[in-house]
Design a protein around this motif. Sequence first.
Motif, PDB file in Angstrom:
ATOM      1  N   GLN A   1       0.191   8.968  -5.016  1.00 55.37           N
ATOM      2  CA  GLN A   1      -0.962   9.120  -5.889  1.00 55.37           C
ATOM      3  C   GLN A   1      -0.948  10.422  -6.670  1.00 55.37           C
ATOM      4  OE1 GLN A   1      -3.300   6.586  -6.305  1.00 55.37           O
ATOM      5  NE2 GLN A   1      -1.651   5.535  -5.174  1.00 55.37           N
ATOM      6  N   GLN A   2      -0.214  11.414  -6.199  1.00 54.45           N
ATOM      7  CA  GLN A   2      -0.144  12.689  -6.895  1.00 54.45           C
ATOM      8  C   GLN A   2       1.312  13.136  -7.024  1.00 54.45           C
ATOM      9  OE1 GLN A   2      -1.986  15.824  -4.511  1.00 54.45           O
ATOM     10  NE2 GLN A   2      -1.776  14.569  -2.678  1.00 54.45           N
TER      11      GLN A   2
ATOM     12  N   LYS B   1       0.840  -1.200   0.000  1.00 49.82           N
ATOM     13  CA  LYS B   1       0.000   0.000   0.000  1.00 49.82           C
ATOM     14  C   LYS B   1       0.873   1.248   0.000  1.00 49.82           C
ATOM     15  CE  LYS B   1      -3.561   2.418   2.636  1.00 49.82           C
ATOM     16  NZ  LYS B   1      -4.362   2.458   3.892  1.00 49.82           N
ATOM     17  N   ASP B   2       0.510   2.224  -0.827  1.00 53.67           N
ATOM     18  CA  ASP B   2       1.197   3.514  -0.921  1.00 53.67           C
ATOM     19  C   ASP B   2       2.651   3.380  -1.366  1.00 53.67           C
ATOM     20  OD1 ASP B   2      -1.125   4.791  -0.078  1.00 53.67           O
ATOM     21  OD2 ASP B   2      -0.536   4.773   2.021  1.00 53.67           O
TER      22      ASP B   2
END
Length: 360
Positions: free
Chosen positions: A77-78, A72-73
């Motif tokens: 995401q940006q 996860k991560d």
Amino acid sequence: MYVLLVVAIVVFGVFVWLKQPQYVAPECDAGSESALYRDGQFSNPVAPAPASSGRSRSVLAMWYRFLFLKPKDAIPQQALPSVKVDLHALSLTDNVIIWMGHSSYFCQVDGYRFLVDPVFSDEASPVPGTNRAFKGSNVYHTIDIPEIDYLLITHDHWDHLDYPTVSQLRDKIRHVVTPTGVGSYFRKWGFPESVITEGEWFSTVEQGDLTLHILPSQHFSGRLFKRNPTLWGSFAIITPHHRLYFGGDSGYGPHFQEIYQRVGAFDISVLECGQYDDDWPRIHMTPEQTARAASDLHSTALLPSHNSKFKLAHHAWYEPLERISAASQHHSWRLKTPRIGERINIDDPQQVFTDWWRNQ
């Protein structure tokens, strides 16, 4: 018949692909004379282990996990909030370090300009489209780089020695300094012999009031099939007014204390803090080990790196910065956490940086 034709085409394609300059095989004539060269390859005084966790994995399982499983991560995401300094506009009296993401740095100190492990390509891999840089992390390009007095390369891995980058920088580089064997890549890539210096650990390069130390690290080398054909290392930049350490890739080990004992303390230590994993525990450091290494080096300040640009290990992209921030609370040195591209003023020990990764 058609299957054999397809196989032949694929084999021929791979053969042609491997003829590109970035795939040249290194040559290390001095290897046999090195105390670190044994059984046809370089080695660490403290040998790295492939795994030390409670679970046991085959090599195939490790590669599958490395290539296809994403925690996860693992990737932001940006776009990361990087900045860009006009390096051409800097005065030679400005003493600065610019972290360019992962393990790439521009450094200017006491009138000398250095570039350390520059990777301006979009991938940390020889295969296009794989292991791409995070959005916003790759803001510098070769056109942004002024003339460089010393290009310092810590080892030959793809995420530290990038053929497209160094080939485009060739006319801007006055000297190249590497551990033993790594200079052979530059010879094959057309750099003049006169600008290349290679050295063993604890060797030095001197120019005027500048001393460069080639120093130990605990890692490995190799770009394709051969393991450890060249030496790996770290660097110290010493002038009458400044003492900087660039650690390259390294697991934690006694070499940090030895470096302090033989070279002395450092104003700023730039140490890897990312891409750690249970499957390779002794060739990269956890953030807590990074903190310990900074103390071993008697550092006044720590700049953690080897994070926030490429995914090479199984942790969230921001985890190294979170953990080193927590670990720094128990040490006397000052933690520096700039955004990628942000100017670090070497002569301003009180310069404040934000916890920028927490806003992503």
